[in-house]
Design an enzyme around this catalytic site. Structure first.
Site, PDB file in Angstrom:
ATOM      1  N   GLN A 209      25.772  84.388 -28.908  1.00 16.37           N
ATOM      2  CA  GLN A 209      26.919  83.679 -29.479  1.00 16.37           C
ATOM      3  C   GLN A 209      27.326  84.234 -30.849  1.00 16.37           C
ATOM      4  O   GLN A 209      28.434  84.015 -31.311  1.00 16.37           O
ATOM      5  CB  GLN A 209      26.615  82.178 -29.571  1.00 16.37           C
ATOM      6  CG  GLN A 209      26.597  81.527 -28.194  1.00 16.37           C
ATOM      7  CD  GLN A 209      26.197  80.072 -28.233  1.00 16.37           C
ATOM      8  OE1 GLN A 209      25.008  79.770 -28.280  1.00 16.37           O
ATOM      9  NE2 GLN A 209      27.148  79.172 -28.221  1.00 16.37           N
TER      10      GLN A 209
ATOM     11  N   HIS B 290      18.261  82.221 -23.935  1.00 16.30           N
ATOM     12  CA  HIS B 290      19.350  81.295 -24.279  1.00 16.30           C
ATOM     13  C   HIS B 290      20.586  81.700 -23.460  1.00 16.30           C
ATOM     14  O   HIS B 290      21.476  82.386 -23.950  1.00 16.30           O
ATOM     15  CB  HIS B 290      19.625  81.329 -25.779  1.00 16.30           C
ATOM     16  CG  HIS B 290      20.418  80.147 -26.269  1.00 16.30           C
ATOM     17  ND1 HIS B 290      19.981  79.298 -27.273  1.00 16.30           N
ATOM     18  CD2 HIS B 290      21.628  79.657 -25.888  1.00 16.30           C
ATOM     19  CE1 HIS B 290      20.886  78.349 -27.493  1.00 16.30           C
ATOM     20  NE2 HIS B 290      21.908  78.542 -26.653  1.00 16.30           N
TER      21      HIS B 290
ATOM     22  N   ASN C  25      16.385  77.716 -23.228  1.00 12.17           N
ATOM     23  CA  ASN C  25      17.341  76.768 -23.766  1.00 12.17           C
ATOM     24  C   ASN C  25      18.053  76.079 -22.608  1.00 12.17           C
ATOM     25  O   ASN C  25      18.608  76.750 -21.715  1.00 12.17           O
ATOM     26  CB  ASN C  25      18.398  77.483 -24.619  1.00 12.17           C
ATOM     27  CG  ASN C  25      19.400  76.497 -25.180  1.00 12.17           C
ATOM     28  OD1 ASN C  25      19.071  75.654 -26.003  1.00 12.17           O
ATOM     29  ND2 ASN C  25      20.639  76.555 -24.700  1.00 12.17           N
ATOM     30  N   GLU C  26      18.040  74.778 -22.595  1.00 12.37           N
ATOM     31  CA  GLU C  26      18.798  73.957 -21.655  1.00 12.37           C
ATOM     32  C   GLU C  26      18.753  74.482 -20.213  1.00 12.37           C
ATOM     33  O   GLU C  26      19.782  74.855 -19.635  1.00 12.37           O
ATOM     34  CB  GLU C  26      20.255  73.843 -22.126  1.00 12.37           C
ATOM     35  CG  GLU C  26      20.340  73.188 -23.498  1.00 12.37           C
ATOM     36  CD  GLU C  26      21.770  72.916 -23.955  1.00 12.37           C
ATOM     37  OE1 GLU C  26      22.712  73.456 -23.353  1.00 12.37           O
ATOM     38  OE2 GLU C  26      21.932  72.173 -24.933  1.00 12.37           O
TER      39      GLU C  26
HETATM   40  C1  FCB Z   1      24.535  73.707 -26.399  1.00 14.49           C
HETATM   41  C2  FCB Z   1      24.083  75.155 -26.300  1.00 14.49           C
HETATM   42  C3  FCB Z   1      24.465  75.978 -27.508  1.00 14.49           C
HETATM   43  C4  FCB Z   1      25.863  75.658 -27.989  1.00 14.49           C
HETATM   44  C5  FCB Z   1      26.057  74.171 -28.134  1.00 14.49           C
HETATM   45  C6  FCB Z   1      27.413  73.773 -28.646  1.00 14.49           C
HETATM   46  O1  FCB Z   1      24.550  73.104 -25.158  1.00 14.49           O
HETATM   47  O2  FCB Z   1      22.674  75.208 -26.198  1.00 14.49           O
HETATM   48  O3  FCB Z   1      24.308  77.341 -27.169  1.00 14.49           O
HETATM   49  O4  FCB Z   1      26.791  76.243 -27.157  1.00 14.49           O
HETATM   50  O5  FCB Z   1      25.834  73.544 -26.909  1.00 14.49           O
END
Ligand code: FCB
Length: 410
Positions: free
Chosen positions: A15, A103, A146-147
């Protein structure tokens, strides 16, 4: 400020710096004109100075796999050294690094040949993790994924993220492989760093029925809470996960991750209301509504600070320390950014007073950056970025965050 509470900011490599070898680089045409986004890869030293200016004692960032392994059998040691340099600078400045291994982005060769639903993905990711943990030094805090659910929903159900698949059975296979990889990474990290703190960063949302009196809306919200927020916690507690989709029979999955967690990373942003609508996919309609009167963000998300308490309470049943690994707002209005931060940190303070073991807070994000599905318009940064000149400029929220860090003692 109590010394061991982690006050930080969070970013992700792609990002901020893009990558010519990442799957996402060829996925979104916005990146044609801004392939290196904020050019953080070159300007990282200046950006790390901003951390010192803020007075944070920790920094969460990610390592871009596609830079380290641009081709299947090619490793770029210069890229590894680059991320090590970031870590060394942080350590010299007494800033605790928290490294995210994955990520959202992948090397293009990986997602084309070994997408997550293929079992061969495990070995390929394992090679990457081995490379990282055997070379990177000085990191105690690790986020493996991440997520993972956002990755699965976007990549395998909605199809809006690479690999762009819409298939629930492939999604379940991918889920299994991703969590096998979490377990593998957990073990690899601990074999070299016995006191490491390892987690995932789980996106948790406050989920509510659209109409409180509607049994269908309530049922949907209940199913969604179970799946989106809670099923991953069950898997860490028991090694098993039960996935329930509306109007379908449940799917039971064994996941080898029981206890493979030293803390739990919570990403919290918003609340979503759910309504039964037979004309929508799986009968579900989602909407953000401005119930608290704090307005919607520039991404249309509801600002709902109280939801943070709900998700932290729920996550506390894992019995490991919690860390808010992301929380932030997309807005160009500094006052809104300040209020958002204050309201959420007030809730956090209350949670800690109530006995929830929260050990850190990471604001998303240090500087404006590329937002996955929105491009460059979602302004999350404590520092504004002019995307033409790449100049960084503090928002008033940066000074406010420094003040909060100095004045709150948890
Ligand atoms: C989350 C992501 C991160 C960013 C935020 C706004 O879900 O982990 O990378 O995009 O949202």
């Amino acid at each position: 400020m109590q010394n061991d509470f982690l006050w930080g900011v969070a970013t992700s490599a792609f990002q901020l710096e893009g990558s010519p070898h990442a799957d996402w680089a060829s996925w979104d045409s916005i990146l044609d004109s801004k392939p290196d986004v904020t050019n953080h890869y070159t300007l990282y030293k200046e950006d790390l100075c901003l951390l010192k200016e803020l007075g944070v004692n920790s920094y969460r960032f990610s390592i871009e796999w596609s830079r380290i392994q641009p081709k299947e059998n090619v490793w770029d040691d210069g890229a590894v050294a680059h991320y090590q340099d970031i870590i060394d600078i942080l350590l010299e400045s007494n800033i605790e690094p928290m490294v995210t291994i994955h990520h959202f982005t992948h090397p293009l060769w990986f997602i084309k040949k070994y997408p997550w639903h293929e079992d061969a993905s495990i070995e390929k990711f394992s090679d990457f993790v081995e490379k990282i943990v055997s070379t990177i030094k000085g990191v105690k805090y690790w986020i493996t994924f991440n997520e993972p659910y956002v990755l699965l929903l976007g990549g395998y159900l909605e199809g809006c993220m690479p690999p762009g698949i819409k298939d629930a059975s492939l999604a379940v296979k991918a889920l299994k492989n991703i969590f096998i990889c979490h377990g593998m990474a957990y073990d690899k990290i601990h074999s070299r760093i016995p006191d490491a703190m390892v987690s995932v960063a789980h996106n948790m949302a406050a989920l509510a029925p659209w109409k409180r009196w509607s049994p269908m809306d309530r049922l949907l919200a209940k199913i969604a809470k179970h799946f989106y927020n809670h099923s991953l916690l069950d898997a860490f507690l028991t090694g098993k996960m039960r996935i329930k989709f509306p109007f379908k029979s449940p799917i039971d999955v064994d996941l080898p991750i029981k206890g493979k967690l030293d803390f739990f990373g919570v990403n919290y942003y918003t609340r979503v209301h759910m309504r039964f609508n037979p004309f929508k996919k799986m009968g579900v309609e989602l909407r953000h509504r401005d119930i608290d009167g704090y307005g919607l963000t520039d991404m249309g998300w509801e600002v709902h600070p109280y939801g943070l308490q709900k998700v932290l309470r729920y996550a506390s049943r894992l019995n490991v320390p919690l860390i808010i690994t992301e929380n932030g707002i997309a807005t160009r209005d500094d006052q809104r950014k300040i209020k958002f931060m204050k309201r959420h940190i007030d809730v956090l303070e209350k949670c800690i007073k109530d006995g929830i073991d929260v050990r850190g807070y990471f604001y998303w994000s240090l500087i404006d950056n590329y937002e996955w599905l929105q491009g460059l318009d979602a302004r999350f940064g404590l520092y504004k970025v002019d995307f033409d000149t790449l100049k960084r400029k503090p928002t008033n929220a940066a000074a406010y965050y420094s003040y909060l860090i100095r004045s709150r003692s948890f």
